[in-house]
Design a protein around this motif. Structure first.
Motif, mmCIF file in Angstrom:
data_model
loop_
_atom_site.group_PDB
_atom_site.id
_atom_site.type_symbol
_atom_site.label_atom_id
_atom_site.label_comp_id
_atom_site.label_asym_id
_atom_site.label_seq_id
_atom_site.Cartn_x
_atom_site.Cartn_y
_atom_site.Cartn_z
ATOM 1 N N PRO A 1 0.814 -1.215 0.000
ATOM 2 C CA PRO A 1 0.000 0.000 0.000
ATOM 3 C C PRO A 1 0.850 1.270 0.000
ATOM 4 C CG PRO A 1 -0.870 -1.604 1.550
ATOM 5 C CD PRO A 1 0.447 -2.136 1.099
ATOM 6 N N VAL A 2 0.379 2.260 -0.729
ATOM 7 C CA VAL A 2 1.042 3.555 -0.837
ATOM 8 C C VAL A 2 0.138 4.614 -0.217
ATOM 9 C CG1 VAL A 2 1.838 5.338 -2.446
ATOM 10 C CG2 VAL A 2 2.310 2.916 -2.923
ATOM 11 N N PHE A 3 0.701 5.502 0.599
ATOM 12 C CA PHE A 3 -0.088 6.578 1.188
ATOM 13 C C PHE A 3 -0.389 7.629 0.130
ATOM 14 C CE2 PHE A 3 1.656 4.959 5.229
ATOM 15 C CZ PHE A 3 0.480 4.884 5.958
ATOM 16 N N ILE A 4 -1.673 7.909 -0.069
ATOM 17 C CA ILE A 4 -2.096 9.020 -0.915
ATOM 18 C C ILE A 4 -2.161 10.280 -0.064
ATOM 19 C CG2 ILE A 4 -3.791 9.810 -2.604
ATOM 20 C CD1 ILE A 4 -2.412 7.037 -3.193
ATOM 21 N N ILE A 5 -2.684 10.132 1.147
ATOM 22 C CA ILE A 5 -2.655 11.190 2.155
ATOM 23 C C ILE A 5 -2.027 10.587 3.409
ATOM 24 C CG2 ILE A 5 -4.023 12.698 3.641
ATOM 25 C CD1 ILE A 5 -6.005 12.986 1.399
ATOM 26 N N THR A 6 -0.917 11.133 3.842
ATOM 27 C CA THR A 6 -0.182 10.590 4.972
ATOM 28 C C THR A 6 -0.806 11.028 6.290
ATOM 29 O OG1 THR A 6 1.290 12.502 5.125
ATOM 30 C CG2 THR A 6 1.920 10.724 3.590
ATOM 31 N N GLU A 7 -0.320 10.440 7.375
ATOM 32 C CA GLU A 7 -0.805 10.817 8.699
ATOM 33 C C GLU A 7 -0.527 12.292 8.978
ATOM 34 O OE1 GLU A 7 -0.327 9.492 13.409
ATOM 35 O OE2 GLU A 7 0.957 8.577 11.862
ATOM 36 N N GLU A 8 0.655 12.767 8.594
ATOM 37 C CA GLU A 8 1.001 14.167 8.836
ATOM 38 C C GLU A 8 0.078 15.093 8.048
ATOM 39 O OE1 GLU A 8 3.105 11.766 8.055
ATOM 40 O OE2 GLU A 8 3.983 11.518 10.067
ATOM 41 N N GLU A 9 -0.227 14.722 6.809
ATOM 42 C CA GLU A 9 -1.114 15.544 5.996
ATOM 43 C C GLU A 9 -2.541 15.529 6.543
ATOM 44 O OE1 GLU A 9 1.242 14.962 1.731
ATOM 45 O OE2 GLU A 9 -0.339 13.557 2.340
#
Length: 753
Positions: free
Chosen positions: A283-291
């Motif tokens: 899986p690839v983050f499209i929106i990360t936790e920081e974002e």
């Protein structure tokens, strides 16, 4: 020791004693389902396939909704294009108003039974004071040109009366405008709703049943306008959807379908990540936790609209929040790339980022193997800590770690299991579109069965809740006052999970493993899925297809498992061990003497040896004659002569069998539970070897209470075991052994001090 007995016959072959009179009960258990199933016709044929004149309605939707984050409210309007593909003229149309189940005074609320327990969850107590203003507020129903249409709202249904009948082949377009208050999903434990996060003052919305939807109209039931009471789910027609969702800025939205305006709502970096995810191995983050954390801290003015398009679906749903983390991974089906997606808040990190999208990918691959390649472009798992619920291309799934990021084993596997289950619902009923309002088992039972097959490929020794036969025995052997047949309407089911999920899933597993075998079952099951893909099957279509595609008569199985409440309890009633007469009188008498010595002695004979000090014959020995010296084990000349004559009349083949000195076992079986099933019996020999014999369920067709079977073996049998591999859901294990086995039990002694 097994019981031994002398077989004093001259023939070599033993016949099992069934009796020739057919008892009525056995006849009924193997009676064909002609009376229970609807008569085949040109729409649903006798093979269980769509008939040559099969038809189904279609409804296309253009929906615009606005999410009010201040009031937790949905405002919406839609245009519906309804296509009458039936041969019937329709003078009115029916729509579902599912939100009305939450209106004050709804039938669902009034008829809900209640009781007070010594300990209750807070939401259970607060539900007694619920004054939530739920339900659709219909503002306008109008024709394509804006003219008002006559409509009548009947609780969770709305009828639109047409000025003229809608003829076969015609289309009718109309508009509906509405709004409703979104329920608190945590308080109501509903299928959709919102969750409030006080720590950052944000909401997460999982929204479904948010627009008036066309009822299904078909050749079996006409309009399926049975009121929604909260349990029996939804019956819908396929169509194309344009969905526009207007939300506050910095909200992220995921929905059924493909995002049409990604350039307007996503950054270039986010769009590039999506393309990278399509071919990624992880899986690839499209929106990360920081974002996501940055988004949830911004509450500026303004709004933005997300546009989605979905083709050939029966429904749409969406998730929206500032809090959403978004990851994705591609799954390849031939030349098509499907995007597996997960949406979740930061509170789920450590659990969802590890397992959710991987579970989606695994589910799509496994379900496709047993049915058909997943046909839609996306499959979404959205976190909702108050439900597990399914919609086309998107589902809502519970499971959140503790605030410190830790989680229990039960939570982990519960979350993985619910994701598999809800993603799996894309196949049943979102594509194989059964009537959930009428028959819960047709989607929940079939889906739970495939969930089991998917779980065992996720991890060895996966803690599956349902599927294996032995896991349903407590339910099936329980109080029959609390059990109804699987073929019971959704709103009338008792013990919902066991009846609609567990028992049908177990039944299919038994068919696959024991009755039909994997090859026949898998072929027939895939045939059913492909016959009814994007169509509307009935129970009869499933039953008939499974038989038609396998060549196995299963009417007895459907009757017992789906139409009845009997349980499986087959007992080893008695076993008698025989040997053939050797035609050697001396040998036979020698064996009889040994067996007699093993018999108990009559108590009177034991006491008479002490009480009778001297008999008459002992006092006067001169009274004795030849009869006083008799030996009951002595063989006279006539017996010798008759035995020799009988032996000489045997054929060479018969003498050969006789010389083998086979063991003959008559095994008497008793059907205690009433549900006929195959007899699977393990023979464990004295030398330590064993074998398993399989006898089809048809052995009960002449007598469903008691049957006997003869087993001929070269080696002596030490033990008989019924259902040795837990295949048949036999509820009582102790009577499955001969000699009997007893489970060790304990009781506890304690001091009152």
């Amino acid at each position: 020791m097994l019981k031994r007995s002398l077989l004093a016959i001259l023939g070599l072959f033993l016949l099992a004693q069934y009796g020739w009179a057919q008892e009525e009960r056995a006849h009924e258990k193997f009676k064909q389902l002609y009376e229970e199933l609807p008569t085949p016709n040109q729409y649903h044929n006798a093979a269980g396939a769509p008939g040559h004149k099969y038809w189904q309605q279609r409804a296309d939707y253009n929906i615009q909704v606005r999410l009010d984050d201040e009031k937790q409210r949905i405002y919406g309007k839609e245009r519906i294009a309804y296509y009458n593909n039936s041969p019937d003229e329709l003078s009115y149309l029916w729509l579902q108003l599912d939100q009305n189940v939450r209106a004050q005074g709804s039938d669902a609320q009034i008829t809900e039974t209640q009781k007070l327990d010594p300990q209750m969850y807070s939401y259970q107590v607060m539900s007694l004071f619920d004054k939530f203003d739920g339900g659709f507020k219909i503002e306008k129903v109008s024709g394509k040109k804006g003219e008002n249409l006559k409509y009548t709202i009947n609780k969770t249904m709305m009828r639109i009366d047409l000025d003229r009948p809608l003829k076969p082949g015609e289309k009718f377009e109309f508009d509906v405008k509405w709004w409703y208050n979104i329920n608190d999903g945590i308080k109501t434990r509903a299928r959709s709703g919102y969750e409030y996060f006080p720590e950052d003052d944000n909401y997460m919305y999982n929204i479904a049943q948010f627009y008036p939807r066309m009822c299904a109209y078909n050749s079996v039931d006409g309009w399926q306008n049975k009121q929604f009471m909260g349990r029996g789910e939804f019956t819908l027609s396929f169509g194309n959807f344009n969905l526009e969702i207007t939300v506050p800025k910095n909200f992220i939205v995921g929905a059924t379908g493909v995002l049409q305006n990604s350039k307007d709502v996503l950054s270039k970096t986010q769009r590039e990540r999506i393309e990278k995810a399509r071919t990624a191995k992880d899986p690839v983050f499209i929106i990360t936790e920081e974002e996501a954390k940055a988004n949830e801290s911004k509450k500026g003015e303004g709004s933005q609209t997300w546009r989605f398009y979905a083709s050939n679906v029966r429904d749409v749903a969406f998730v929206a929040s500032r809090k959403l983390i978004w990851d994705a991974q591609g799954v390849q089906f031939g030349d098509r790339n499907v995007l597996a997606i997960s949406y979740y808040p930061k509170e789920c990190m450590g659990l969802w980022d590890k397992y959710s999208t991987r579970a989606v990918v695994h589910t799509l691959k496994t379900y496709s193997k047993y049915t058909f390649d997943y046909p839609y472009p996306v499959a979404i798992s959205s976190h909702a800590n108050f439900t597990g619920m399914e919609y086309p291309m998107i589902c809502f799934n519970y499971g959140r770690p503790r605030p410190d990021g830790t989680y229990s084993e039960r939570l982990k596997y519960g979350m993985i299991g619910v994701i598999i289950h809800e993603i799996g619902h894309n196949y049943f009923p979102m594509i194989v579109n059964s009537d959930e309002r009428q028959w819960t088992w047709m989607d929940e039972g079939l889906n739970t069965f495939l969930q089991y097959l998917t779980e065992v490929e996720w991890e060895r020794d996966y803690p599956c809740r349902r599927g294996p036969a032995y896991k349903i025995t407590d339910y099936m052997g329980g109080d029959k006052n609390g059990i109804v047949p699987i073929m019971t309407n959704s709103e009338s089911i008792l013990q919902f999970g066991n009846n609609a999920y567990g028992k049908p899933a177990t039944a299919l597993n038994i068919l696959r493993e024991t009755i039909m075998g994997r090859e026949l079952f898998d072929h027939a099951f895939k045939e059913y899925a492909n016959r009814w893909k994007f169509k509307h099957p009935t129970p009869a279509d499933f039953f008939r297809t499974m038989e038609d595609a396998s060549g196995v008569d299963l009417d007895w199985f459907w009757r017992g498992w789906f139409y009845g409440t009997d349980h499986v309890d087959i007992a080893l009633d008695e076993i008698t061990h025989y040997h053939l007469n050797t035609f050697n009188p001396e040998q036979e008498m020698s064996m009889q003497k040994i067996w007699d010595a093993e018999d108990p002695t009559y108590i009177g004979d034991i006491r008479n040896k002490e009480s009778v000090k001297q008999t008459v014959m002992e006092r006067y020995p001169d009274l004795r004659d030849k009869y006083n010296d008799r030996d009951k084990y002595r063989v006279d000349e006539e017996t010798q002569r008759n035995s020799l004559f009988a032996y000489q009349n045997l054929s060479a083949e018969e003498k050969e069998v006789l010389a083998k000195d086979y063991n003959y076992y008559q095994v008497d079986f008793k059907n205690v539970g009433g549900l006929v099933m195959p007899i699977i019996i393990e023979l464990k020999y004295v030398d330590g070897s064993s074998e398993v014999r399989y006898i089809p369920a048809e052995i009960w067709r002449y007598n469903s209470n008691k049957v006997s079977k003869v087993f001929v073996t070269e080696k002596e049998i030490k033990e008989f075991i019924l259902d040795p591999y837990l295949e048949t859901a036999d509820v009582e294990r102790e009577n499955n052994y001969f000699p009997r086995r007893r489970k060790p039990t304990r009781f506890e002694m304690f001091s009152p001090r």
